[in-house]
Design a protein around this motif. Structure first.
Motif, short mmCIF file in Angstrom:
data_model
loop_
_atom_site.label_atom_id
_atom_site.label_comp_id
_atom_site.label_asym_id
_atom_site.label_seq_id
_atom_site.Cartn_x
_atom_site.Cartn_y
_atom_site.Cartn_z
N TYR A 57 63.19 18.51 -38.51
CA TYR A 57 63.07 18.28 -37.07
C TYR A 57 61.90 17.35 -36.74
O TYR A 57 61.98 16.53 -35.81
N ALA A 58 60.80 17.48 -37.47
CA ALA A 58 59.68 16.57 -37.24
C ALA A 58 60.09 15.13 -37.51
O ALA A 58 59.80 14.22 -36.72
N GLY A 81 55.32 24.58 -48.90
CA GLY A 81 55.93 24.26 -47.61
C GLY A 81 55.94 22.77 -47.34
O GLY A 81 56.92 22.23 -46.81
N GLY A 82 54.86 22.08 -47.70
CA GLY A 82 54.83 20.64 -47.52
C GLY A 82 55.87 19.92 -48.36
O GLY A 82 56.53 18.99 -47.88
N VAL A 83 56.05 20.36 -49.61
CA VAL A 83 57.04 19.73 -50.48
C VAL A 83 58.46 19.96 -49.95
O VAL A 83 59.28 19.04 -49.90
N SER A 84 58.77 21.19 -49.54
CA SER A 84 60.10 21.49 -49.01
C SER A 84 60.35 20.73 -47.71
O SER A 84 61.47 20.27 -47.46
N ALA A 85 59.33 20.60 -46.87
CA ALA A 85 59.48 19.83 -45.63
C ALA A 85 59.73 18.36 -45.94
O ALA A 85 60.46 17.68 -45.20
N VAL A 138 55.53 16.44 -43.50
CA VAL A 138 54.93 17.22 -44.59
C VAL A 138 53.82 18.12 -44.04
O VAL A 138 53.71 19.30 -44.42
N ALA A 139 53.00 17.59 -43.15
CA ALA A 139 51.90 18.38 -42.57
C ALA A 139 52.42 19.56 -41.77
O ALA A 139 51.87 20.66 -41.82
N LEU A 140 53.53 19.34 -41.03
CA LEU A 140 54.09 20.43 -40.24
C LEU A 140 54.66 21.51 -41.15
O LEU A 140 54.50 22.72 -40.89
#
Length: 311
Positions: free
Chosen positions: A63-64, A207-211, A83-85
């Motif tokens: 979404y970001a 979480g950053g990698v998956s995002a 990635v940050a989100l």
């Protein structure tokens, strides 16, 4: 290097049997799922934590990226934000780890995923809710990855970058701390490892990698809605890494190949078979389940012969 070599040989064969554009499209999805799976490998395979809501972190990245790409942000700016989100989402999801552990903590990540899905659905002014939103093609500066070959090459580069970053993490002091916690939390704490901070780092980086994978998923699909990132995606990512090998980075790639390619192969084989029963409802799901069970049994037998474990 045997794994990448076999994958390189399988792609030309798939292009020959299924058509170049279709095979490249499926290979793009395999690479994208593998990136998202790498985040699960960091959390589950390395840090030894149970996570049941990784799909929510993929959703945050998707979404970001979709919202920023829609207003004209180039990938070099929008991808770091995605990635940050995802990393911030991982930090929030890891907060219960300070008081909960084991299955109880896993259930808290499941609740986090449900909350994220509900927010994405209700915040229709930003996300367009259940109606979903269109995502422009990946690219910038007048160039767009609109052909299957261009999308495959971009996803391959993204997978290579994510792979190298994760590999560097696993060889670092933090990676060694994750493995120490996975093996024995009490012993790790006795050695001076801060359990809460180290677990949180796994969720933040995972979480950053998956995002990062979710950002590319949004571009390749071209349309996203909250139900695409529900509990089913979280369970698929968890099953993906366990099938491929939860303790190895290569497990994310092999698991993604199974999750993405096997259903397509079953559909192709079903269409080629004669008879009335082949078109019955639920047949593809049943066959896919049978393939998953066979793969798990095959892996168990192989690990027993080597005297190892499923890690």
């Amino acid at each position: 290097m045997a794994g990448p070599a076999l994958a390189a040989l399988a792609l030309p064969l798939a292009c020959l049997l299924l058509g170049t554009d279709y095979a490249l499209g499926q290979a793009t999805l395999v690479a994208t799922y593998a990136i998202a799976g790498l985040g699960v490998v960091l959390i589950v395979g390395q840090a030894g934590q149970i996570v049941l809501g990784q799909g929510a972190l993929v959703a945050l990245g998707a979404y970001a990226e979709a919202l920023l790409a829609a207003v004209g942000w180039p990938p070099l700016l929008s991808l770091p934000v995605a990635v940050a989100l995802g990393a911030c989402g991982g930090a929030i999801a890891s907060l219960p780890a300070r008081r909960l552990g084991g299955l109880y903590f896993g259930m808290s990540t499941l609740a986090f995923a449900l909350v994220v899905e509900e927010v994405l659905t209700r915040w229709s002014g930003l996300t367009q809710g259940a109606a979903g939103m269109l995502v422009p093609a990946f690219g910038g500066g007048g160039w767009r990855a609109q052909t299957p070959l261009a999308q495959f090459l971009v996803s391959l580069v993204a997978l290579a970058l994510a792979w190298m970053a994760c590999r560097r993490l696993l060889r670092s002091r933090l990676g060694r701390a994750w493995r120490a916690i996975r093996e024995d939390e009490a012993a790790a704490a006795a050695c001076g490892i801060d359990l809460a901070r180290t677990k949180s780092a796994a969720f933040i980086l995972g979480g950053g990698v998956s995002a990062f994978g979710g950002a590319f998923y949004a571009h390749w699909i071209g349309f996203i809605s909250p139900e695409q990132f529900g509990l089913m995606l979280s369970f698929e990512l968890l099953m993906l890494v366990f099938l491929g090998g939860v303790g190895r980075l290569s497990g994310a790639l092999w698991g993604a190949l199974v999750i993405v390619a096997v259903p397509q192969l079953i559909a192709v084989a079903r269409d080629a078979l004669p008879g009335e029963g082949v078109g019955s409802a639920g047949l593809e799901t049943a066959l896919f389940g049978a393939v998953i069970v066979a793969l798990v049994l095959w892996r168990l037998r192989g690990e027993k012969r080597r005297g190892g474990s499923l890690r």
